[in-house]
Design a protein around this motif. Structure first.
Motif, PDB file in Angstrom:
ATOM      1  N   LEU A 140       0.830  -1.206   0.000  1.00  0.00           N
ATOM      2  CA  LEU A 140       0.000   0.000   0.000  1.00  0.00           C
ATOM      3  C   LEU A 140       0.869   1.264   0.000  1.00  0.00           C
ATOM      4  CD1 LEU A 140      -2.988   0.317  -0.034  1.00  0.00           C
ATOM      5  CD2 LEU A 140      -3.011   0.374   2.459  1.00  0.00           C
ATOM      6  N   VAL A 141       1.906   1.235   0.803  1.00  0.00           N
ATOM      7  CA  VAL A 141       2.815   2.391   0.848  1.00  0.00           C
ATOM      8  C   VAL A 141       3.424   2.612  -0.525  1.00  0.00           C
ATOM      9  CG1 VAL A 141       5.010   3.252   1.751  1.00  0.00           C
ATOM     10  CG2 VAL A 141       3.383   2.194   3.291  1.00  0.00           C
ATOM     11  N   LEU A 145       2.757   5.862  -2.828  1.00  0.00           N
ATOM     12  CA  LEU A 145       3.862   6.775  -3.150  1.00  0.00           C
ATOM     13  C   LEU A 145       4.072   6.893  -4.658  1.00  0.00           C
ATOM     14  CD1 LEU A 145       6.516   5.913  -0.390  1.00  0.00           C
ATOM     15  CD2 LEU A 145       5.150   7.991  -0.590  1.00  0.00           C
ATOM     16  N   ILE A 156       7.887  14.079   1.334  1.00  0.00           N
ATOM     17  CA  ILE A 156       7.020  13.412   2.324  1.00  0.00           C
ATOM     18  C   ILE A 156       7.774  12.309   3.067  1.00  0.00           C
ATOM     19  CG2 ILE A 156       5.932  11.583   0.909  1.00  0.00           C
ATOM     20  CD1 ILE A 156       3.266  12.460   2.170  1.00  0.00           C
ATOM     21  N   VAL A 157       8.685  11.649   2.365  1.00  0.00           N
ATOM     22  CA  VAL A 157       9.448  10.594   3.034  1.00  0.00           C
ATOM     23  C   VAL A 157      10.432  11.207   4.029  1.00  0.00           C
ATOM     24  CG1 VAL A 157      11.185   8.788   2.682  1.00  0.00           C
ATOM     25  CG2 VAL A 157       9.187   8.879   1.209  1.00  0.00           C
ATOM     26  N   LEU A 184       4.593  19.667   0.559  1.00  0.00           N
ATOM     27  CA  LEU A 184       4.321  18.586   1.515  1.00  0.00           C
ATOM     28  C   LEU A 184       2.822  18.442   1.703  1.00  0.00           C
ATOM     29  CD1 LEU A 184       5.228  16.502   3.638  1.00  0.00           C
ATOM     30  CD2 LEU A 184       5.283  18.341   5.303  1.00  0.00           C
ATOM     31  N   HIS A 185       2.144  19.572   1.790  1.00  0.00           N
ATOM     32  CA  HIS A 185       0.703  19.491   1.973  1.00  0.00           C
ATOM     33  C   HIS A 185       0.039  18.800   0.789  1.00  0.00           C
ATOM     34  CE1 HIS A 185      -3.389  20.394   2.989  1.00  0.00           C
ATOM     35  NE2 HIS A 185      -3.542  20.892   1.776  1.00  0.00           N
ATOM     36  N   ARG A 186       0.456  19.196  -0.403  1.00  0.00           N
ATOM     37  CA  ARG A 186      -0.148  18.580  -1.595  1.00  0.00           C
ATOM     38  C   ARG A 186       0.144  17.083  -1.639  1.00  0.00           C
ATOM     39  NH1 ARG A 186       0.839  23.547  -4.177  1.00  0.00           N
ATOM     40  NH2 ARG A 186       2.847  22.963  -5.036  1.00  0.00           N
ATOM     41  N   ARG A 188       0.778  15.119   0.880  1.00  0.00           N
ATOM     42  CA  ARG A 188       0.060  14.413   1.939  1.00  0.00           C
ATOM     43  C   ARG A 188      -1.432  14.282   1.589  1.00  0.00           C
ATOM     44  NH1 ARG A 188       1.830  16.858   7.435  1.00  0.00           N
ATOM     45  NH2 ARG A 188       3.682  15.558   7.477  1.00  0.00           N
ATOM     46  N   ALA A 189      -1.961  15.346   0.997  1.00  0.00           N
ATOM     47  CA  ALA A 189      -3.376  15.303   0.589  1.00  0.00           C
ATOM     48  C   ALA A 189      -3.582  14.225  -0.476  1.00  0.00           C
ATOM     49  CB  ALA A 189      -3.801  16.672   0.062  1.00  0.00           C
ATOM     50  N   LEU A 191      -1.683  11.626  -0.951  1.00  0.00           N
ATOM     51  CA  LEU A 191      -1.477  10.331  -0.299  1.00  0.00           C
ATOM     52  C   LEU A 191      -2.725   9.920   0.474  1.00  0.00           C
ATOM     53  CD1 LEU A 191       0.997   8.346   0.151  1.00  0.00           C
ATOM     54  CD2 LEU A 191       1.185   9.399   2.391  1.00  0.00           C
ATOM     55  N   ALA A 192      -3.313  10.884   1.165  1.00  0.00           N
ATOM     56  CA  ALA A 192      -4.512  10.584   1.941  1.00  0.00           C
ATOM     57  C   ALA A 192      -5.628  10.095   1.030  1.00  0.00           C
ATOM     58  CB  ALA A 192      -4.956  11.841   2.695  1.00  0.00           C
ATOM     59  N   LEU A 195      -4.674   6.563  -0.282  1.00  0.00           N
ATOM     60  CA  LEU A 195      -4.770   5.576   0.788  1.00  0.00           C
ATOM     61  C   LEU A 195      -6.221   5.284   1.136  1.00  0.00           C
ATOM     62  CD1 LEU A 195      -1.925   6.625   3.264  1.00  0.00           C
ATOM     63  CD2 LEU A 195      -2.067   4.517   1.937  1.00  0.00           C
TER      64      LEU A 195
ATOM     65  N   SER B  11      -1.168  20.765   7.046  1.00  0.00           N
ATOM     66  CA  SER B  11      -0.007  19.873   7.209  1.00  0.00           C
ATOM     67  C   SER B  11       1.007  20.472   8.168  1.00  0.00           C
ATOM     68  CB  SER B  11       0.658  19.622   5.852  1.00  0.00           C
ATOM     69  OG  SER B  11       0.049  18.535   5.230  1.00  0.00           O
ATOM     70  N   ALA B  42      -7.951  13.265   7.819  1.00  0.00           N
ATOM     71  CA  ALA B  42      -7.432  12.425   6.725  1.00  0.00           C
ATOM     72  C   ALA B  42      -5.925  12.606   6.584  1.00  0.00           C
ATOM     73  CB  ALA B  42      -8.142  12.780   5.422  1.00  0.00           C
ATOM     74  N   LEU B  43      -5.488  13.855   6.688  1.00  0.00           N
ATOM     75  CA  LEU B  43      -4.042  14.132   6.589  1.00  0.00           C
ATOM     76  C   LEU B  43      -3.290  13.491   7.752  1.00  0.00           C
ATOM     77  CD1 LEU B  43      -4.044  17.910   5.578  1.00  0.00           C
ATOM     78  CD2 LEU B  43      -3.404  15.985   4.130  1.00  0.00           C
ATOM     79  N   ALA B  46      -2.964   9.808   7.083  1.00  0.00           N
ATOM     80  CA  ALA B  46      -1.944   9.523   6.055  1.00  0.00           C
ATOM     81  C   ALA B  46      -0.551   9.670   6.662  1.00  0.00           C
ATOM     82  CB  ALA B  46      -2.110  10.474   4.878  1.00  0.00           C
ATOM     83  N   PHE B  49       0.113   6.788   8.987  1.00  0.00           N
ATOM     84  CA  PHE B  49       0.299   5.543   8.233  1.00  0.00           C
ATOM     85  C   PHE B  49       1.726   5.467   7.668  1.00  0.00           C
ATOM     86  CE2 PHE B  49       0.241   3.182   4.243  1.00  0.00           C
ATOM     87  CZ  PHE B  49      -0.272   1.962   4.666  1.00  0.00           C
ATOM     88  N   LEU B  50       2.136   6.564   7.086  1.00  0.00           N
ATOM     89  CA  LEU B  50       3.476   6.581   6.477  1.00  0.00           C
ATOM     90  C   LEU B  50       4.561   6.494   7.558  1.00  0.00           C
ATOM     91  CD1 LEU B  50       4.537   6.647   3.625  1.00  0.00           C
ATOM     92  CD2 LEU B  50       4.811   9.107   3.807  1.00  0.00           C
TER      93      LEU B  50
END
Lengths: 205, 390
Positions: A140-141, A145, A156-157, A184-186, A188-189, A191-192, A195, B11, B42-43, B46, B49-50
């Protein structure tokens, strides 16, 4: 008592570097032991391929071995190592891209590189056992990604996996702090979203 | 707070990277906006999770593989003289070495004894000094770092006792019995710097090195204060130069450590097919890739006449300078950027071909210009050398 002290003593990075410079190879082994998981994680998340990540991580430690005698300790060793990892990952991707090796190859099926070993993927659904190489969460990760571009993935990593601050990430990637923040926000969004979709579909975790 | 702006803040809010004011403002917005709260959740999921599943362990046997890999590498160890005993930087040691020798002269004077090396004076060498020198002699040949440590210790001791101030460089000439001193100094010169009175056994005495060369100068100049001032000034200048180099290196370190500033991207301006074939030969020699502007692979023979053709060569970083020289010899080659490249292997070097008789007006390249000037000098030296040989 001495044994206890030796066990408790946890040499600092600077101490290890200093010992290595004086010819103590065990200090180098300790540095590798200390950083191997972090380096490999970053390489794997960046390169998307276990074998390539392993190669790059090895290259990183080889480069460190060659360069450590010149390391002056003005920056933290960890920062320096991350920078080396990033440079190697960028170079490797560029190298493979020019050789038309598709990085976004499917997780299953034949590999693009003929000389690479067949990838071992855990089957979906129940039955995942200790013999499989990747857990559901790991798949899933990786899939999540893959939906991010290289820079977003790196940011993000470095933030969520390696736990670096915005300032350090900005410095490592040569970006402004504000850029790191917005990207980072984009990431993470995105990714959310991915996921959430995948977790709903699989009902795992 | 506008919605897009609030979204961007989420974030950073999770990471604790907002200022107090921003955080308060966002929290007020969150309290009123259920949609924003859902997005925040949700953020956060995520992110968690990561954080939980993103890290992986290095594969089994990774450490052993790396150690086996570096086993084949020669280990670069700092030379003993470059180590930093008691944290004293090497640039400080130059001063320390000079100061130590100055102290060697000054101590008998401060104790109202004769000049060093004179009969009576040498017999009353300060016990601490004797001990330090004995240590020096006994450690000689074993570990040179001990020498430096002794020198550093002597410098500290001298400074603390106020025998001499290496910073202000003040000197009080020793009260010498010239006749005795002359005899003694001649003896010292004959013995190649060995001073038995200072308990330095002949077989332990360094046969070479900075200390001895300074001692020889001392012998030749009979301890001239001017010489020591000169030595100290020179040592200070060296220390300053090293400090400057260290600062420059530190600045490079801050950018990424161990970078070598060498060009790895060039543009070749030429319409001359002979030059292009020479480029193709260089590419072939280094097993370089030749592509057109669209990065489609070209045969080497197709290089000629292809605008924007690029030669891409993969080189170990240590070969960059040599490669640059080869390319520079083609003429009309310009480094397109003063790139900073990480000194890890390998490095990809590109040479882009522009079909033009020469470089555009105003193109300047100090890197290449300097190199070409040096090559011209080398060529001239070589031709002069050949003429002389004939």
């Amino acid at each position: 008592m001495f044994l206890l002290l030796a066990m408790v003593h946890h040499p600092s990075d600077a101490e290890l570097v200093s010992r290595f410079k004086e010819g103590d190879r065990t200090a180098y082994a300790e540095i590798v032991r200390r950083y191997q998981d972090r380096v490999y994680s970053l390489c794997l998340r960046w390169m998307h391929d276990d074998q390539v990540a392993r190669e790059v991580a090895q290259d990183v430690f080889l480069a460190l071995y060659r360069s450590l005698p010149k390391f002056r300790g003005d920056a933290q060793l960890s920062t320096w190592i991350y920078r080396v990892v990033i440079n190697h990952c960028k170079n490797k991707r560029l190298y493979r891209k020019r050789r038309h090796v598709d990085f976004h190859e499917p997780l299953e099926g034949k590999r693009v590189d003929d000389d690479q070993p067949e990838r071992q993927i855990a089957h979906e659904g129940p039955g995942t056992d200790s013999t499989t190489h990747q857990s559901e969460a790991e798949i899933l990760v990786r899939e999540a990604l893959e939906h991010l571009d290289e820079e977003q993935r790196a940011i993000i990593v470095l933030r969520d996996v390696e736990d670096l601050g915005y300032e350090e990430i900005a410095d490592l990637l040569g970006l402004a702090r504000g850029t790191v923040k917005s990207r980072l926000h984009r990431a993470r969004a995105q990714l959310a979203k991915v996921l959430s979709r995948k977790i709903d579909a699989r009902d795992v975790i | 707070m506008s919605e897009p702006f609030a979204n961007e803040m989420l974030s950073a809010y999770l990471d604790g990277e907002l200022s107090e004011g921003e955080r308060a403002e966002l929290e007020a917005t969150l309290a009123e906006d259920a949609g924003l709260r859902a997005e925040l959740d949700a953020l956060a999921d995520a992110r968690a999770f990561l954080a939980e599943h993103g890290a992986v362990s290095a594969p089994e046997g990774f450490l052993d593989d790396v150690l086996a890999l570096v086993e084949q590498e020669p280990q670069v160890v700092q030379l003993a003289w470059y180590r930093r005993p008691f944290g004293i930087p090497i640039e400080g040691l130059a001063v320390a070495a000079a100061a130590l020798l100055v102290v060697w002269i000054a101590i008998p004077n401060s104790r109202e004894t004769q000049a060093p090396g004179t009969g009576a004076g040498a017999a009353v060498v300060q016990p601490e000094m004797k001990k330090a020198r004995d240590g020096y002699s006994s450690s000689y040949g074993g570990d040179a770092v001990s020498d430096a440590e002794e020198e550093g210790a002597e410098q500290e001791k001298a400074a603390s006792e106020g025998t001499i101030d290496p910073v202000s460089n003040e000197w009080e000439p020793p009260q010498q019995d010239d006749a005795v001193a002359d005899v003694q100094l001649e003896t010292k010169a004959k013995q190649a710097g060995v001073d038995e009175d200072l308990a330095l056994p002949l077989d332990k005495k360094p046969a070479f090195g900075l200390a001895e060369s300074k001692e020889r100068k001392l012998v030749e100049n009979k301890g001239s204060p001017d010489l020591w001032k000169l030595e100290e000034e020179r040592a200070n200048a060296e220390a300053a130069a090293k400090q400057q180099a260290a600062s420059k290196a530190a600045a490079e370190d801050a950018q990424g450590t161990n970078f070598s500033r060498v060009p790895y991207s060039y543009t070749l301006y030429t319409e001359d097919s002979a030059v292009l074939y020479r480029l193709a030969a260089i590419a072939a020699k280094h097993r370089g890739e030749v592509t057109d502007a669209d990065k489609t692979a070209l045969e080497v023979s197709e290089l000629h006449g292809t605008e924007g053709a690029t030669v891409l060569v993969k080189l170990p970083s240590h070969a960059l300078q040599a490669f640059g020289k080869e390319i520079g010899a083609l003429g009309n080659v310009y480094a397109t950027a003063d790139n900073t490249m990480f000194a890890g292997d390998p490095v990809e070097v590109r040479v882009r071909v522009q079909l033009a008789a020469g470089a555009p007006e105003g193109t300047s390249d100090p890197v290449n210009a300097a190199r070409r000037a040096k090559e011209q000098m080398d060529d001239m030296s070589e031709s002069v050398g050949n003429s002389l040989a004939r």
